[in-house]
Design a protein around this motif. Structure first.
Motif, PDB file in Angstrom:
ATOM      1  N   PHE A  42      -5.591  81.980-142.038  1.00 31.52           N
ATOM      2  CA  PHE A  42      -5.224  83.391-142.204  1.00 31.52           C
ATOM      3  C   PHE A  42      -5.232  84.130-140.867  1.00 31.52           C
ATOM      4  O   PHE A  42      -4.421  85.021-140.627  1.00 31.52           O
ATOM      5  CB  PHE A  42      -6.175  84.081-143.189  1.00 31.52           C
ATOM      6  CG  PHE A  42      -5.817  83.872-144.631  1.00 31.52           C
ATOM      7  CD1 PHE A  42      -4.744  84.543-145.202  1.00 31.52           C
ATOM      8  CD2 PHE A  42      -6.532  82.989-145.432  1.00 31.52           C
ATOM      9  CE1 PHE A  42      -4.395  84.351-146.537  1.00 31.52           C
ATOM     10  CE2 PHE A  42      -6.202  82.784-146.760  1.00 31.52           C
ATOM     11  CZ  PHE A  42      -5.128  83.467-147.318  1.00 31.52           C
ATOM     12  N   PHE A  43      -6.161  83.755-139.980  1.00 30.24           N
ATOM     13  CA  PHE A  43      -6.215  84.485-138.723  1.00 30.24           C
ATOM     14  C   PHE A  43      -4.984  84.236-137.850  1.00 30.24           C
ATOM     15  O   PHE A  43      -4.652  85.046-136.996  1.00 30.24           O
ATOM     16  CB  PHE A  43      -7.513  84.203-137.950  1.00 30.24           C
ATOM     17  CG  PHE A  43      -7.731  82.777-137.532  1.00 30.24           C
ATOM     18  CD1 PHE A  43      -7.039  82.223-136.469  1.00 30.24           C
ATOM     19  CD2 PHE A  43      -8.672  81.993-138.188  1.00 30.24           C
ATOM     20  CE1 PHE A  43      -7.262  80.920-136.057  1.00 30.24           C
ATOM     21  CE2 PHE A  43      -8.899  80.681-137.794  1.00 30.24           C
ATOM     22  CZ  PHE A  43      -8.184  80.144-136.727  1.00 30.24           C
ATOM     23  N   ASP A  44      -4.268  83.113-138.088  1.00 27.54           N
ATOM     24  CA  ASP A  44      -3.013  82.883-137.369  1.00 27.54           C
ATOM     25  C   ASP A  44      -2.007  83.986-137.699  1.00 27.54           C
ATOM     26  O   ASP A  44      -1.258  84.448-136.836  1.00 27.54           O
ATOM     27  CB  ASP A  44      -2.408  81.525-137.751  1.00 27.54           C
ATOM     28  CG  ASP A  44      -3.256  80.349-137.305  1.00 27.54           C
ATOM     29  OD1 ASP A  44      -3.978  80.486-136.306  1.00 27.54           O
ATOM     30  OD2 ASP A  44      -3.194  79.295-137.958  1.00 27.54           O
ATOM     31  N   LEU A  45      -1.987  84.388-138.972  1.00 26.70           N
ATOM     32  CA  LEU A  45      -1.061  85.437-139.403  1.00 26.70           C
ATOM     33  C   LEU A  45      -1.360  86.765-138.710  1.00 26.70           C
ATOM     34  O   LEU A  45      -0.446  87.518-138.369  1.00 26.70           O
ATOM     35  CB  LEU A  45      -1.149  85.614-140.925  1.00 26.70           C
ATOM     36  CG  LEU A  45      -0.582  84.468-141.761  1.00 26.70           C
ATOM     37  CD1 LEU A  45      -1.074  84.553-143.196  1.00 26.70           C
ATOM     38  CD2 LEU A  45       0.937  84.483-141.712  1.00 26.70           C
ATOM     39  N   LEU A  46      -2.640  87.042-138.510  1.00 27.21           N
ATOM     40  CA  LEU A  46      -3.015  88.264-137.798  1.00 27.21           C
ATOM     41  C   LEU A  46      -2.692  88.141-136.308  1.00 27.21           C
ATOM     42  O   LEU A  46      -2.177  89.081-135.684  1.00 27.21           O
ATOM     43  CB  LEU A  46      -4.511  88.533-137.980  1.00 27.21           C
ATOM     44  CG  LEU A  46      -4.991  88.802-139.403  1.00 27.21           C
ATOM     45  CD1 LEU A  46      -6.511  88.899-139.435  1.00 27.21           C
ATOM     46  CD2 LEU A  46      -4.369  90.069-139.959  1.00 27.21           C
ATOM     47  N   ILE A  48      -0.446  86.355-134.613  1.00 27.41           N
ATOM     48  CA  ILE A  48       0.954  86.393-134.202  1.00 27.41           C
ATOM     49  C   ILE A  48       1.525  87.813-134.274  1.00 27.41           C
ATOM     50  O   ILE A  48       2.550  88.110-133.650  1.00 27.41           O
ATOM     51  CB  ILE A  48       1.829  85.434-135.034  1.00 27.41           C
ATOM     52  CG1 ILE A  48       1.824  85.816-136.511  1.00 27.41           C
ATOM     53  CG2 ILE A  48       1.382  83.991-134.811  1.00 27.41           C
ATOM     54  CD1 ILE A  48       2.751  84.974-137.385  1.00 27.41           C
ATOM     55  N   ARG A  49       0.839  88.701-135.018  1.00 30.85           N
ATOM     56  CA  ARG A  49       1.260  90.101-135.101  1.00 30.85           C
ATOM     57  C   ARG A  49       0.453  91.006-134.171  1.00 30.85           C
ATOM     58  O   ARG A  49       0.623  92.226-134.182  1.00 30.85           O
ATOM     59  CB  ARG A  49       1.129  90.603-136.548  1.00 30.85           C
ATOM     60  CG  ARG A  49       1.949  89.815-137.545  1.00 30.85           C
ATOM     61  CD  ARG A  49       2.228  90.609-138.820  1.00 30.85           C
ATOM     62  NE  ARG A  49       1.032  91.192-139.409  1.00 30.85           N
ATOM     63  CZ  ARG A  49       0.295  90.620-140.347  1.00 30.85           C
ATOM     64  NH1 ARG A  49       0.619  89.417-140.791  1.00 30.85           N
ATOM     65  NH2 ARG A  49      -0.752  91.226-140.849  1.00 30.85           N
ATOM     66  N   GLY A  50      -0.478  90.413-133.408  1.00 30.92           N
ATOM     67  CA  GLY A  50      -1.284  91.198-132.466  1.00 30.92           C
ATOM     68  C   GLY A  50      -2.385  91.977-133.130  1.00 30.92           C
ATOM     69  O   GLY A  50      -2.869  92.966-132.576  1.00 30.92           O
ATOM     70  N   LYS A  51      -2.844  91.521-134.303  1.00 33.83           N
ATOM     71  CA  LYS A  51      -3.826  92.295-135.072  1.00 33.83           C
ATOM     72  C   LYS A  51      -5.166  91.573-135.237  1.00 33.83           C
ATOM     73  O   LYS A  51      -5.992  91.963-136.051  1.00 33.83           O
ATOM     74  CB  LYS A  51      -3.249  92.646-136.445  1.00 33.83           C
ATOM     75  CG  LYS A  51      -2.015  93.529-136.371  1.00 33.83           C
ATOM     76  CD  LYS A  51      -1.533  93.933-137.744  1.00 33.83           C
ATOM     77  CE  LYS A  51      -0.284  94.806-137.666  1.00 33.83           C
ATOM     78  NZ  LYS A  51      -0.523  96.070-136.969  1.00 33.83           N
ATOM     79  N   TYR A  52      -5.401  90.514-134.459  1.00 37.80           N
ATOM     80  CA  TYR A  52      -6.660  89.779-134.557  1.00 37.80           C
ATOM     81  C   TYR A  52      -7.610  90.245-133.462  1.00 37.80           C
ATOM     82  O   TYR A  52      -7.183  90.771-132.431  1.00 37.80           O
ATOM     83  CB  TYR A  52      -6.391  88.279-134.438  1.00 37.80           C
ATOM     84  CG  TYR A  52      -7.552  87.395-134.825  1.00 37.80           C
ATOM     85  CD1 TYR A  52      -8.196  87.550-136.045  1.00 37.80           C
ATOM     86  CD2 TYR A  52      -7.997  86.393-133.974  1.00 37.80           C
ATOM     87  CE1 TYR A  52      -9.254  86.727-136.412  1.00 37.80           C
ATOM     88  CE2 TYR A  52      -9.054  85.568-134.329  1.00 37.80           C
ATOM     89  CZ  TYR A  52      -9.683  85.743-135.544  1.00 37.80           C
ATOM     90  OH  TYR A  52     -10.736  84.933-135.899  1.00 37.80           O
ATOM     91  N   GLY A 309       6.147  78.056-140.007  1.00 35.99           N
ATOM     92  CA  GLY A 309       6.391  79.424-140.456  1.00 35.99           C
ATOM     93  C   GLY A 309       6.409  79.542-141.965  1.00 35.99           C
ATOM     94  O   GLY A 309       5.823  80.463-142.546  1.00 35.99           O
ATOM     95  N   GLU A 310       7.074  78.594-142.626  1.00 33.75           N
ATOM     96  CA  GLU A 310       7.127  78.597-144.088  1.00 33.75           C
ATOM     97  C   GLU A 310       5.740  78.371-144.684  1.00 33.75           C
ATOM     98  O   GLU A 310       5.347  79.016-145.662  1.00 33.75           O
ATOM     99  CB  GLU A 310       8.094  77.523-144.578  1.00 33.75           C
ATOM    100  CG  GLU A 310       8.328  77.549-146.075  1.00 33.75           C
ATOM    101  CD  GLU A 310       9.346  76.517-146.530  1.00 33.75           C
ATOM    102  OE1 GLU A 310       9.585  76.441-147.756  1.00 33.75           O
ATOM    103  OE2 GLU A 310       9.884  75.787-145.679  1.00 33.75           O
ATOM    104  N   ALA A 311       4.987  77.451-144.082  1.00 36.56           N
ATOM    105  CA  ALA A 311       3.632  77.174-144.557  1.00 36.56           C
ATOM    106  C   ALA A 311       2.744  78.408-144.428  1.00 36.56           C
ATOM    107  O   ALA A 311       1.991  78.761-145.345  1.00 36.56           O
ATOM    108  CB  ALA A 311       3.030  76.006-143.774  1.00 36.56           C
ATOM    109  N   LEU A 312       2.828  79.091-143.288  1.00 39.09           N
ATOM    110  CA  LEU A 312       2.045  80.312-143.087  1.00 39.09           C
ATOM    111  C   LEU A 312       2.475  81.410-144.058  1.00 39.09           C
ATOM    112  O   LEU A 312       1.635  82.168-144.555  1.00 39.09           O
ATOM    113  CB  LEU A 312       2.199  80.812-141.647  1.00 39.09           C
ATOM    114  CG  LEU A 312       1.357  80.111-140.586  1.00 39.09           C
ATOM    115  CD1 LEU A 312       1.780  80.571-139.188  1.00 39.09           C
ATOM    116  CD2 LEU A 312      -0.132  80.388-140.790  1.00 39.09           C
ATOM    117  N   GLY A 313       3.772  81.494-144.319  1.00 37.15           N
ATOM    118  CA  GLY A 313       4.264  82.505-145.255  1.00 37.15           C
ATOM    119  C   GLY A 313       3.698  82.302-146.646  1.00 37.15           C
ATOM    120  O   GLY A 313       3.247  83.258-147.303  1.00 37.15           O
TER     121      GLY A 313
END
Length: 336
Positions: A42-46, A48-52, A309-313
């Motif tokens: 989950f932290f990968d998702l944050l 890549i958006r600059g929110k971690y 990308g699909e896996a993270l989505g």
């Protein structure tokens, strides 16, 4: 090598692309590893958006968990723990690539009989769950343990660990498929936490309706869980995947003599390095005894960096269970 490099923050995982970059050059104290499988978090998702809370300096390669084969050992070590050709799993920034550099303390040997897919997702989830239940909640044989989000990576690890220590496990999950999964990993009871009155249902499953002895919470469900926690119970908080940082009714904590403890596994190497060794010794013992198995999501296969990308989505939309792992074929390309 091929890798998912973040040059600027993206809106979501669908914007990630694979590119060709020079092979990494290991520093004198790092190993070079050929990645055969990489795990999503989950932290990968944050990130890549600059929110971690931990953001590498742009540009950087995404991903943090992997398994693979040692290509070279640290030049500064005369007696390295691993040798060229050894199978390892570990964590280091840059896991969404065909190669990565990592320090020795960030690597572990792939357990005998385990494949790269199963091992890739071990480094974060398994020790988090073990330390939470054993080190922080002091789990005992005969305890009733409530595991929230039990179909997730840390949840399925917690279910197995609790069962191995002789506990009765009551698992919560949010869909029929996930309830089926948690039962398959050994949960004694499975409850849909979207169902009204689930806390009362949990109480009814305990002796004389006393409530559970331990609550394992990676979601942020303390207040509701107080209703079904026994007098003198222990609640261990390991995350807030719901996105909600709770304000807890502390009078109820006092009246029921409940212990609230937190677990931040990422700080253990600095604050309690000896405990890190003990936790991994315990986990490898459970694996050897056959009481702990991989938690890889198997409802579909992800193969090649192009499918990260699909896996993270799917992970972000909570459409998966366990650890979502992507195999990384070595060679000229990674697509099917």
């Amino acid at each position: 090598m091929r890798a998912i490099q973040v040059k600027e923050y993206v809106k979501g995982p669908e914007d990630l692309t694979v590119t060709t970059l020079p092979d990494p050059t290991p520093s004198p104290d790092t190993y070079l590893i050929a990645i055969h499988a990489t795990a999503t978090n989950f932290f990968d998702l944050l990130q890549i958006r600059g929110k971690y809370q931990h953001q590498p300096q742009l540009p950087w390669i995404s991903g943090a968990e992997f398994s693979g084969v040692i290509l070279s050992t640290p030049a500064s070590k005369t007696l390295p723990k691993f040798k060229k050709g050894d199978r390892v799993f570990g964590s280091s920034q840059g896991g969404y690539a065909t190669q990565v550099c990592a320090r020795e303390e960030s690597l572990m040997p792939v357990p005998p009989g385990w494949g790269f897919l199963e091992a890739a997702g071990l480094m974060v989830t398994a020790p988090t769950s073990y330390a939470a239940l054993v080190n922080r909640a002091n789990i005992q044989r005969g305890d009733y343990v409530l595991v929230h989000a039990a179909a997730g990576g840390v949840g399925l690890a917690a279910v197995q660990i609790a069962k191995a220590f002789g506990a009765t496990v009551i698992a919560t999950a949010g869909s029929r498929r996930k309830l089926q999964v948690v039962r398959g990993f050994g949960a004694d009871h499975a409850i849909d936490y979207n169902k009204e009155g689930w806390a009362e249902e949990v109480k009814k499953l305990t002796p004389k309706g006393k409530g559970v002895d331990i609550v394992f919470d990676p979601v942020g469900m303390v207040n509701t869980s107080l209703k079904c926690t026994a007098w003198g119970g222990r609640m261990v908080i390991i995350g807030f995947t719901s996105g909600n940082i709770e304000k807890v009714a502390m009078n109820r904590v006092l009246l029921k003599n409940i212990s609230l403890v937190g677990l931040h596994w990422g700080t253990y190497p600095k604050e309690e390095p000896k405990a890190v060794e003990e936790v991994w010794e315990g986990l490898f013992r459970l694996m050897k005894e056959g009481n702990f198995k991989g938690t890889v999501y198997t409802d579909r296969e992800f193969r090649g960096l192009e499918q990260v990308g699909e896996a993270l989505g799917m992970l972000g939309r909570r459409e998966t269970w366990g650890k979502v792992v992507v195999s990384v074929p070595q060679g000229t390309g990674s697509k099917l």
